[in-house]
Design an enzyme around this catalytic site. Structure first.
Site, PDB file in Angstrom:
ATOM      1  N   THR A 222       3.670   8.519  -9.545  1.00  0.00           N
ATOM      2  CA  THR A 222       2.461   8.787  -8.787  1.00  0.00           C
ATOM      3  C   THR A 222       2.459   9.999  -7.870  1.00  0.00           C
ATOM      4  O   THR A 222       2.103  11.063  -8.318  1.00  0.00           O
ATOM      5  CB  THR A 222       2.030   7.524  -8.036  1.00  0.00           C
ATOM      6  OG1 THR A 222       3.121   7.059  -7.272  1.00  0.00           O
ATOM      7  CG2 THR A 222       1.616   6.436  -8.985  1.00  0.00           C
TER       8      THR A 222
ATOM      9  N   ALA B 255       0.626   6.113   0.653  1.00  0.00           N
ATOM     10  CA  ALA B 255       1.139   4.787   0.279  1.00  0.00           C
ATOM     11  C   ALA B 255       0.311   3.669   0.912  1.00  0.00           C
ATOM     12  O   ALA B 255       0.167   2.597   0.314  1.00  0.00           O
ATOM     13  CB  ALA B 255       2.602   4.655   0.689  1.00  0.00           C
TER      14      ALA B 255
ATOM     15  N   CYS C 239      -3.248   4.170  -1.508  1.00  0.00           N
ATOM     16  CA  CYS C 239      -3.222   4.195  -2.976  1.00  0.00           C
ATOM     17  C   CYS C 239      -2.324   3.079  -3.527  1.00  0.00           C
ATOM     18  O   CYS C 239      -1.142   3.014  -3.190  1.00  0.00           O
ATOM     19  CB  CYS C 239      -2.714   5.559  -3.456  1.00  0.00           C
ATOM     20  SG  CYS C 239      -2.575   5.680  -5.252  1.00  0.00           S
TER      21      CYS C 239
ATOM     22  N   THR D 212       1.025   4.133  -5.263  1.00  0.00           N
ATOM     23  CA  THR D 212       2.008   4.847  -4.448  1.00  0.00           C
ATOM     24  C   THR D 212       2.655   3.837  -3.508  1.00  0.00           C
ATOM     25  O   THR D 212       1.955   3.085  -2.844  1.00  0.00           O
ATOM     26  CB  THR D 212       1.313   5.952  -3.618  1.00  0.00           C
ATOM     27  OG1 THR D 212       0.626   6.836  -4.495  1.00  0.00           O
ATOM     28  CG2 THR D 212       2.319   6.735  -2.789  1.00  0.00           C
TER      29      THR D 212
END
EC number: 3.4.25.2
Length: 181
Positions: free
Chosen positions: A9, A166, A169, A172
């Site tokens: 990612t 993070a 998403c 992530t």
């Protein structure tokens, strides 16, 4: 990408106050539903530790591009821009390479470049760039930090930008690896 493709990612890179840093998360996802690995290392040192490279996209495709880029770096004595342009030319001209689903960020102390999935080489205007599913989040956070928290180091900016991605998403994670030059 197909449901059986392993992909990775978010990668973020920044140059700030004479230092360079690249961060990547550790998540590898199978299709859209299954996390296959949480501790993948998507940022690597190349060419005697003088170049950083990170990938987003299909893992197998990214490793192919890593190998080809590293070969170009050796061939052109560590000249980042020349190696990236030569890789992009090969990528555009090779039918098999054009099918690869990956992007690379490559950087040294003097430059940051994205080698796109279509074989383009792009240099960001503001010494920071991000790719992957969380790339827009990391890029937004990084720009805010660079403009409003310039006291942070490049390493801190890279880590915090990835941390924001993070948090937003789902592709992530917060197992963040940061490499610096």
């Amino acid at each position: 990408m197909s449901n059986t493709t392993l992909h990775a990612t978010t990668i973020y890179a920044v140059r700030h106050n004479g230092k360079a840093a690249m961060a990547g998360d550790g998540q590898v996802t199978l299709g859209q539903q299954v996390i296959m690995k949480q501790t993948a290392r998507k940022v690597r040192r190349l060419y005697e530790g003088k170049v950083l490279a990170g990938f987003a996209g299909s893992v197998a495709d990214a490793f192919t591009l890593f190998e080809k880029f590293e070969t170009k770096l050796q061939q052109f004595s560590g000249n980042l821009e020349r190696a990236a342009v030569e890789l992009a030319q090969e990528w555009r001209g090779d039918k098999q390479l054009r099918q690869l689903e990956a992007m690379l960020i490559v950087m040294d102390k003097d430059a940051i470049l994205v080698v796109s999935g279509t074989g383009e080489v792009i240099a960001p205007d503001d010494d920071l760039i991000a790719i992957g599913s969380g790339g827009n989040y990391a890029l937004s956070a990084g720009r805010a930090l660079k403009h409003h928290a310039s006291h942070l180091s490049a390493e801190e900016m890279a880590y915090e930008s990835l941390k924001v991605a993070a948090d937003i998403c789902v592709f992530t994670n917060d197992n963040i690896v940061v490499e610096t030059l």
